[in-house]
Design a protein around this motif. Structure first.
Motif, PDB file in Angstrom:
ATOM      1  N   GLY A 158      35.415  -2.729  74.811  1.00  0.00           N
ATOM      2  CA  GLY A 158      35.894  -1.655  73.931  1.00  0.00           C
ATOM      3  C   GLY A 158      35.758  -0.307  74.599  1.00  0.00           C
ATOM      4  N   ALA A 159      36.862   0.467  74.583  1.00  0.00           N
ATOM      5  CA  ALA A 159      36.860   1.781  75.245  1.00  0.00           C
ATOM      6  C   ALA A 159      37.152   2.884  74.236  1.00  0.00           C
ATOM      7  CB  ALA A 159      37.883   1.797  76.380  1.00  0.00           C
ATOM      8  N   GLY A 160      36.500   2.801  73.068  1.00  0.00           N
ATOM      9  CA  GLY A 160      36.538   3.898  72.098  1.00  0.00           C
ATOM     10  C   GLY A 160      35.364   4.832  72.387  1.00  0.00           C
ATOM     11  N   PRO A 193      42.153   2.848  69.451  1.00  0.00           N
ATOM     12  CA  PRO A 193      40.955   2.918  68.608  1.00  0.00           C
ATOM     13  C   PRO A 193      41.344   2.912  67.129  1.00  0.00           C
ATOM     14  CG  PRO A 193      41.544   5.113  69.346  1.00  0.00           C
ATOM     15  CD  PRO A 193      42.537   4.163  69.987  1.00  0.00           C
ATOM     16  N   ASN A 231      41.027   5.102  64.783  1.00  0.00           N
ATOM     17  CA  ASN A 231      41.625   6.315  64.214  1.00  0.00           C
ATOM     18  C   ASN A 231      42.953   6.692  64.865  1.00  0.00           C
ATOM     19  OD1 ASN A 231      40.383   6.896  66.607  1.00  0.00           O
ATOM     20  ND2 ASN A 231      39.537   8.853  65.970  1.00  0.00           N
ATOM     21  N   SER A 278      45.627   8.804  63.069  1.00  0.00           N
ATOM     22  CA  SER A 278      45.225  10.114  62.553  1.00  0.00           C
ATOM     23  C   SER A 278      45.658  11.232  63.510  1.00  0.00           C
ATOM     24  CB  SER A 278      43.700  10.125  62.390  1.00  0.00           C
ATOM     25  OG  SER A 278      43.281  11.350  61.862  1.00  0.00           O
ATOM     26  N   GLY A 330      44.080  14.022  64.079  1.00  0.00           N
ATOM     27  CA  GLY A 330      42.968  14.714  64.741  1.00  0.00           C
ATOM     28  C   GLY A 330      41.620  14.097  64.432  1.00  0.00           C
ATOM     29  N   ALA A 357      42.247  -4.630  79.370  1.00  0.00           N
ATOM     30  CA  ALA A 357      42.065  -6.080  79.202  1.00  0.00           C
ATOM     31  C   ALA A 357      41.475  -6.377  77.832  1.00  0.00           C
ATOM     32  CB  ALA A 357      41.132  -6.617  80.281  1.00  0.00           C
ATOM     33  N   GLY A 392      34.651  -1.995  67.509  1.00  0.00           N
ATOM     34  CA  GLY A 392      35.188  -1.352  66.313  1.00  0.00           C
ATOM     35  C   GLY A 392      35.559  -2.315  65.196  1.00  0.00           C
ATOM     36  N   GLY A 436      46.147   7.554  57.513  1.00  0.00           N
ATOM     37  CA  GLY A 436      45.703   8.527  58.514  1.00  0.00           C
ATOM     38  C   GLY A 436      46.257   9.927  58.268  1.00  0.00           C
ATOM     39  N   HIS A 494      40.554   8.014  54.255  1.00  0.00           N
ATOM     40  CA  HIS A 494      39.407   7.184  53.853  1.00  0.00           C
ATOM     41  C   HIS A 494      38.106   7.968  53.730  1.00  0.00           C
ATOM     42  CE1 HIS A 494      38.418   7.722  57.975  1.00  0.00           C
ATOM     43  NE2 HIS A 494      37.336   6.985  57.871  1.00  0.00           N
ATOM     44  N   PHE A 527      36.369  -7.953  66.721  1.00  0.00           N
ATOM     45  CA  PHE A 527      36.004  -8.942  67.723  1.00  0.00           C
ATOM     46  C   PHE A 527      35.762 -10.270  67.009  1.00  0.00           C
ATOM     47  CE2 PHE A 527      32.975 -10.697  70.943  1.00  0.00           C
ATOM     48  CZ  PHE A 527      33.861 -10.686  72.005  1.00  0.00           C
ATOM     49  N   ALA A 577      27.261  -1.265  69.508  1.00  0.00           N
ATOM     50  CA  ALA A 577      27.235   0.169  69.174  1.00  0.00           C
ATOM     51  C   ALA A 577      28.539   0.568  68.500  1.00  0.00           C
ATOM     52  CB  ALA A 577      27.036   0.998  70.452  1.00  0.00           C
ATOM     53  N   GLY A 578      28.454   1.628  67.718  1.00  0.00           N
ATOM     54  CA  GLY A 578      29.653   2.195  67.090  1.00  0.00           C
ATOM     55  C   GLY A 578      29.899   1.632  65.707  1.00  0.00           C
ATOM     56  N   ASP A 579      31.161   1.653  65.289  1.00  0.00           N
ATOM     57  CA  ASP A 579      31.517   1.252  63.919  1.00  0.00           C
ATOM     58  C   ASP A 579      31.093  -0.166  63.570  1.00  0.00           C
ATOM     59  OD1 ASP A 579      32.669   3.683  63.476  1.00  0.00           O
ATOM     60  OD2 ASP A 579      34.690   2.927  63.062  1.00  0.00           O
ATOM     61  N   GLN A 587      30.290   5.640  59.728  1.00  0.00           N
ATOM     62  CA  GLN A 587      31.248   5.379  60.814  1.00  0.00           C
ATOM     63  C   GLN A 587      31.963   6.672  61.166  1.00  0.00           C
ATOM     64  OE1 GLN A 587      33.507   2.364  58.792  1.00  0.00           O
ATOM     65  NE2 GLN A 587      32.353   0.719  59.768  1.00  0.00           N
TER      66      GLN A 587
HETATM   67  C1  FAD Z   1      42.481   7.062  59.856  1.00  0.00           C
HETATM   68  C2  FAD Z   1      41.104   7.373  60.403  1.00  0.00           C
HETATM   69  C3  FAD Z   1      40.746   8.668  60.695  1.00  0.00           C
HETATM   70  C4  FAD Z   1      39.472   8.958  61.187  1.00  0.00           C
HETATM   71  N1  FAD Z   1      39.133  10.248  61.410  1.00  0.00           N
HETATM   72  C5  FAD Z   1      37.910  10.549  61.891  1.00  0.00           C
HETATM   73  C6  FAD Z   1      37.528  11.912  62.110  1.00  0.00           C
HETATM   74  O1  FAD Z   1      38.298  12.836  61.841  1.00  0.00           O
HETATM   75  N2  FAD Z   1      36.292  12.149  62.607  1.00  0.00           N
HETATM   76  C7  FAD Z   1      35.412  11.138  62.899  1.00  0.00           C
HETATM   77  O2  FAD Z   1      34.312  11.419  63.365  1.00  0.00           O
HETATM   78  N3  FAD Z   1      35.747   9.843  62.700  1.00  0.00           N
HETATM   79  C8  FAD Z   1      36.964   9.534  62.203  1.00  0.00           C
HETATM   80  N4  FAD Z   1      37.304   8.221  61.971  1.00  0.00           N
HETATM   81  C9  FAD Z   1      36.322   7.166  62.316  1.00  0.00           C
HETATM   82  C10 FAD Z   1      36.418   6.866  63.816  1.00  0.00           C
HETATM   83  O3  FAD Z   1      37.733   6.426  64.109  1.00  0.00           O
HETATM   84  C11 FAD Z   1      35.428   5.781  64.216  1.00  0.00           C
HETATM   85  O4  FAD Z   1      34.138   6.087  63.741  1.00  0.00           O
HETATM   86  C12 FAD Z   1      35.384   5.624  65.742  1.00  0.00           C
HETATM   87  O5  FAD Z   1      36.670   5.344  66.246  1.00  0.00           O
HETATM   88  C13 FAD Z   1      34.414   4.501  66.111  1.00  0.00           C
HETATM   89  O6  FAD Z   1      34.395   4.335  67.496  1.00  0.00           O
HETATM   90  P1  FAD Z   1      34.115   2.891  68.114  1.00  0.00           P
HETATM   91  O7  FAD Z   1      34.066   3.117  69.593  1.00  0.00           O
HETATM   92  O8  FAD Z   1      32.996   2.236  67.446  1.00  0.00           O
HETATM   93  O9  FAD Z   1      35.424   2.023  67.724  1.00  0.00           O
HETATM   94  P2  FAD Z   1      36.958   2.266  68.082  1.00  0.00           P
HETATM   95  O10 FAD Z   1      37.237   3.698  68.281  1.00  0.00           O
HETATM   96  O11 FAD Z   1      37.745   1.561  67.029  1.00  0.00           O
HETATM   97  O12 FAD Z   1      37.142   1.548  69.481  1.00  0.00           O
HETATM   98  C14 FAD Z   1      37.014   0.152  69.617  1.00  0.00           C
HETATM   99  C15 FAD Z   1      37.789  -0.274  70.842  1.00  0.00           C
HETATM  100  O13 FAD Z   1      37.504  -1.631  71.142  1.00  0.00           O
HETATM  101  C16 FAD Z   1      38.690  -2.261  71.541  1.00  0.00           C
HETATM  102  N5  FAD Z   1      38.578  -3.712  71.380  1.00  0.00           N
HETATM  103  C17 FAD Z   1      38.449  -4.439  70.234  1.00  0.00           C
HETATM  104  N6  FAD Z   1      38.370  -5.755  70.520  1.00  0.00           N
HETATM  105  C18 FAD Z   1      38.468  -5.866  71.876  1.00  0.00           C
HETATM  106  C19 FAD Z   1      38.470  -6.962  72.779  1.00  0.00           C
HETATM  107  N7  FAD Z   1      38.369  -8.230  72.357  1.00  0.00           N
HETATM  108  N8  FAD Z   1      38.602  -6.712  74.116  1.00  0.00           N
HETATM  109  C20 FAD Z   1      38.704  -5.437  74.569  1.00  0.00           C
HETATM  110  N9  FAD Z   1      38.703  -4.355  73.751  1.00  0.00           N
HETATM  111  C21 FAD Z   1      38.594  -4.566  72.426  1.00  0.00           C
HETATM  112  C22 FAD Z   1      39.750  -1.638  70.643  1.00  0.00           C
HETATM  113  O14 FAD Z   1      41.046  -1.809  71.171  1.00  0.00           O
HETATM  114  C23 FAD Z   1      39.303  -0.172  70.637  1.00  0.00           C
HETATM  115  O15 FAD Z   1      39.869   0.543  71.700  1.00  0.00           O
HETATM  116  C24 FAD Z   1      38.540   7.914  61.435  1.00  0.00           C
HETATM  117  C25 FAD Z   1      38.918   6.585  61.150  1.00  0.00           C
HETATM  118  C26 FAD Z   1      40.168   6.316  60.629  1.00  0.00           C
HETATM  119  C27 FAD Z   1      40.555   4.893  60.300  1.00  0.00           C
END
Ligand code: FAD
Length: 323
Positions: A27-29, A54, A56, A59, A61, A95, A131, A147, A152, A256, A288-290, A296
């Motif tokens: 995951g590259a969020g 990711p 969001n 969205s 911004g 990947a 995520g 978004g 949400h 996942f 880590a993360g969401d 989140q």
């Molecule tokens: C509409 C919307 C708006 C939002 N706005 C805000 C905001 O304004 N401010 C804020 O702080 N938060 C906001 N959020 C929340 C924010 O998006 C999340 O808290 C944040 O993206 C979490 O980061 P993360 O790295 O845990 O997950 P993510 O950002 O979701 O990244 C997870 C990554 O893992 C990758 N992945 C998943 N499975 C695999 C796999 N099997 N192999 C390889 N890669 C994989 C995905 O493709 C993704 O790139 C918003 C959420 C939504 C839905």
């Protein structure tokens, strides 16, 4: 192919399993890239599997991200990727990880790259930063406006819709809590339960107290503007309610799909359980993360990514430096 990076000479280091990488980050969020930065700066051999957009992505911004308030989601992650470039021990690959197996002292991963070809790598530790996926109510227009007109989280979007006419979609305790929260940003709030009989008498009383209106008619669909903003909520009886935005608290599932087969413990809410060192119930597998319990937010995901990276580096160090 994995990077060939000269390791620092280790004194009295006990034999470690020979792996392609010290750590693979899935995951590259915000969580994954932040962890990669900390591990790269710690000279760890890291592969990041970037599996796509990711959470969001729809969205306009990312709000409330200290020093980056309002930045486009893709731009935030692009900056994160650029700032990994000086760290030559970090490799980022487009990947999707499709298999993950624990073996003695190491993990084996199978991933599918951009061309659709699969490859296999091994790592001493794995960080899940994959995520979650939001499950929106099955109402026409909900996904299209997600978004922008369908939101949400008031901490992410409340300021953008302040003092505007807002609807809150849902049933039960969650919708009451969300309505009371959003009523701090605007006084014009209507709860839409999409059917009668979904709120307790106590919930109705609390809404009345705060002058929050209630509409129980079944909803037909949402009408939006071409830019994704909400125009109307259309009820099954044909009436239209003009609203600037609608808040909803969607159910979620883990993106996942291999958690169960790995034996990862989940919380009652479906989050990945972690201990105070960000380790899951599977030794050597971190999260880590969401995907973990708690609020989140992008900034919190980045902070958790860093925390997990520190825990991983320290665990690896303990294995390399006998007492
Ligand atoms: C509409 C919307 C708006 C939002 N706005 C805000 C905001 O304004 N401010 C804020 O702080 N938060 C906001 N959020 C929340 C924010 O998006 C999340 O808290 C944040 O993206 C979490 O980061 P993360 O790295 O845990 O997950 P993510 O950002 O979701 O990244 C997870 C990554 O893992 C990758 N992945 C998943 N499975 C695999 C796999 N099997 N192999 C390889 N890669 C994989 C995905 O493709 C993704 O790139 C918003 C959420 C939504 C839905």
């Amino acid at each position: 192919m994995p990077h060939q990076v000269a390791s620092l000479p280790r004194r009295h280091a006990p034999a470690q399993p020979t792996t392609d990488y010290d750590v693979v980050i899935i995951g590259a969020g915000s969580a994954g890239l932040s962890a990669a930065l900390t591990l790269g700066r710690a000279l760890r051999r890291v592969m990041v599997c970037n599996g796509g957009a990711p959470r969001n992505a729809p969205s306009p911004g990312v709000h409330s991200f200290f020093t980056r308030d309002g930045i486009k989601p893709a731009e935030l992650l692009q900056t994160g990727l650029q700032q990994l470039q000086p760290y030559e021990t970090v490799e980022v690959r487009t990947a999707q990880v499709t298999q993950l197996r624990k073996q003695t002292g190491l993990f084996e991963l199978v991933a599918e790259g951009e061309t659709g070809r699969s490859f296999t790598v091994t790592a001493r530790k794995v960080l899940l930063a994959t995520g979650v996926e939001d499950e929106l109510p099955p109402i026409d227009g909900m996904r299209d406006l997600w978004g922008r007109g369908v939101l949400h989280c008031p901490y992410c979007h409340g300021w953008e819709v302040r003092n505007q006419p807002i609807a809150i979609y849902g049933r039960g305790k969650i919708v009451t809590g969300m309505a009371l929260l959003v009523s701090r940003w605007t006084t014009d709030v209507i709860v839409c339960t999409d059917g009668a009989g979904h709120l307790s008498e106590n919930a109705r009383r609390r809404l009345r107290q705060q002058k929050i209106k209630l509409r129980e008619d079944p909803i037909s669909h949402l009408e939006g503007k071409p830019n994704g903003e909400l125009r109307h909520i259309v009820f099954e009886n044909g009436e239209k309610l003009a609203r600037y935005a609608l808040f909803v608290h969607p159910h979620q599932h883990q993106r996942f799909g291999l958690l169960e087969s790995l034996g990862c413990r989940l919380t009652s809410k479906g989050a990945v359980w972690v201990n105070k060192h960000a380790q899951t119930s599977v030794g050597g597998l971190y999260a880590a993360g969401d995907i973990t319990p708690g609020p989140q937010k992008a900034l919190l995901a980045a902070a958790e990514g860093m925390q997990a990276a520190i825990a991983i580096h320290e665990a690896l160090t303990r294995e390399e430096c006998p007492k």
